[in-house]
Design an enzyme around this catalytic site. Structure first.
Site, mmCIF file in Angstrom:
data_model
loop_
_atom_site.group_PDB
_atom_site.id
_atom_site.type_symbol
_atom_site.label_atom_id
_atom_site.label_comp_id
_atom_site.label_asym_id
_atom_site.label_seq_id
_atom_site.Cartn_x
_atom_site.Cartn_y
_atom_site.Cartn_z
ATOM 1 N N SER A 197 0.862 -1.266 0.028
ATOM 2 C CA SER A 197 -0.072 -0.054 0.151
ATOM 3 C C SER A 197 0.783 1.197 0.038
ATOM 4 O O SER A 197 2.142 0.947 0.439
ATOM 5 C CB SER A 197 -0.796 0.081 1.266
ATOM 6 O OG SER A 197 -1.401 1.290 1.632
ATOM 7 N N TYR A 210 -1.650 -1.305 10.542
ATOM 8 C CA TYR A 210 -1.546 -1.639 8.873
ATOM 9 C C TYR A 210 -0.665 -1.020 8.270
ATOM 10 O O TYR A 210 0.364 -1.565 7.383
ATOM 11 C CB TYR A 210 -2.921 -0.856 8.434
ATOM 12 C CG TYR A 210 -3.268 -1.067 7.128
ATOM 13 C CD1 TYR A 210 -3.557 -2.448 6.639
ATOM 14 C CD2 TYR A 210 -2.915 -0.157 6.212
ATOM 15 C CE1 TYR A 210 -3.901 -2.538 5.048
ATOM 16 C CE2 TYR A 210 -3.149 -0.219 4.732
ATOM 17 C CZ TYR A 210 -3.730 -1.398 4.076
ATOM 18 O OH TYR A 210 -3.815 -1.713 3.038
#
Ligand code: NAP
Length: 326
Positions: A197, A210
């Site tokens: 990401s 995350y």
């Protein structure tokens, strides 16, 4: 000034304008635009040529039951690949499989296989890999895509939630890669992809576990790429920005409950299909590290290492805003 003189002057101005236009076209546009057009045509023909090698390749996609994984299943299936679709929810995988079987495909198509996989079950990974390899005799492309996110600040988040996210997003993909890798090394061929990401490049507040898991994945991919460089195995790390999927809905809260809400940024993100197409191209061209995002995320990415103090200031403001919203 007579009419003839005015008309002569205006003709010479007009011809002067044309001369400037010809000069701009000839001296600036052609030398800049033409090479770009030719480069684009060459890139397209290269991709078309490489695409011919995809039919029959075995592609294992984790997190294939929804969102980006499902979209990648569609693009790799249409490209003639033999798919191994993995995730926890078998009924959703069957739905994806049936949707694929219903497609009208021009050219070759192989029925996908469905495999149950929980990325948090690290000890079950070798058994899973053996099963996946046994279906077609090997895995050519492994796409580590399955993952979960978080919506909570650090101080309130239970350590179990941090552990869960690190286990699924990082250790799960690491364990699966390590279980599949020996068979790739033996065949001296294979391609391992990691769906990281932009948060694997720079961290956001209220996404600590995350962001940390994606930073870890990026580092693992970089080490693996170096180690596999003389073994015929390619490694691609893909860092997308916001994609319109269920990621925020499925994210965990500070206590490990399901967040259950669609974020505005996620809802306004790129389509999973467009992202999946870009990933297919990255696999074909053997990209090592790819960021797929909008201008805002790209600016944050550059600020993070070119002008960290501005990046820290923006993130501090963002954290204060999120704290007020809680
Ligand atoms: N959406 C975004 O904005 C965005 C941006 C950048 C990167 N990404 C990355 O893209 C990847 C796919 O996410 P998505 O956006 O498509 O979200 P999604 O729609 O929520 O899909 C997540 C997928 O991961 C699977 N998964 C979750 N926990 C799992 C577990 N313990 N074991 C096996 N599979 C598990 C889910 O399947 P089951 O529930 O059936 O197991 C589902 O198929 C993730 O790695 C995410 O970090 C997303």
């Amino acid at each position: 000034m007579g009419y003839d003189e005015i008309s002569k002057n205006s003709r010479s101005i007009t011809s002067g304008n044309w001369n400037v236009l010809y000069w701009v076209l000839g001296s600036i546009c052609l030398p800049v635009v033409m090479p770009l057009v030719l480069l684009n045509l060459w890139h397209r023909s290269l991709i078309a040529k490489k695409r011919k090698h995809l039919p029959g390749k075995v592609v294992l996609i984790t997190g294939a039951s929804s969102g980006l994984g499902e979209a990648m299943a569609h693009v790799f299936y249409k490209a003639g690949c033999k798919l191994l679709l993995a995730a926890r929810r078998l009924e959703e995988l069957e739905r994806v499989k049936n949707d694929l079987l219903d497609l009208e495909i021009v050219g070759v198509a192989y029925p996908p296989s469905v495999l149950q996989l929980d990325l948090a079950e690290l000890n079950a990974m070798s058994r899973f890999a053996e099963k996946a390899i046994s279906i077609h005799g090997g895995v050519d492309i492994l796409i580590n895509n399955g993952g979960i996110s978080v919506r909570a600040n650090i101080i309130n988040t239970a350590l179990d939630v941090d552990l869960k996210i690190m286990t699924v997003n990082y250790f799960g993909s690491v364990a699966l890669t390590k279980a599949i890798l020996p068979s790739m090394v033996k065949r001296q061929s294979g391609h391992v992809c990691f769906i990281s990401s932009v948060q694997g490049k720079f961290a956001l507040p209220h996404r600590s576990a995350y962001s940390a898991s994606k930073h870890a994945l990026q580092a693992f991919a970089d080490s693996l790429r170096a180690e596999m460089s003389n073994k015929g195995i390619k490694v691609t790390c893909i860092s997308p920005g916001y994609i319109r999927t269920q990621l925020s809905v499925n994210a965990l809260t500070s206590t490990g409950q399901i967040h259950g809400k669609m974020d505005k940024a996620t809802a306004e993100g790129m389509s999973a299909e467009a992202c999946a197409e870009r990933i297919l191209t990255a696999v074909l061209t053997g990209d090592k590290d790819l960021i797929i995002c909008n201008a805002q995320a790209r600016i944050a990415y550059y600020l993070h290492f070119l002008c960290p103090s501005i990046y820290f200031w923006i993130m501090a403001n963002r954290a204060s805003k999120l704290e007020k919203e809680d």
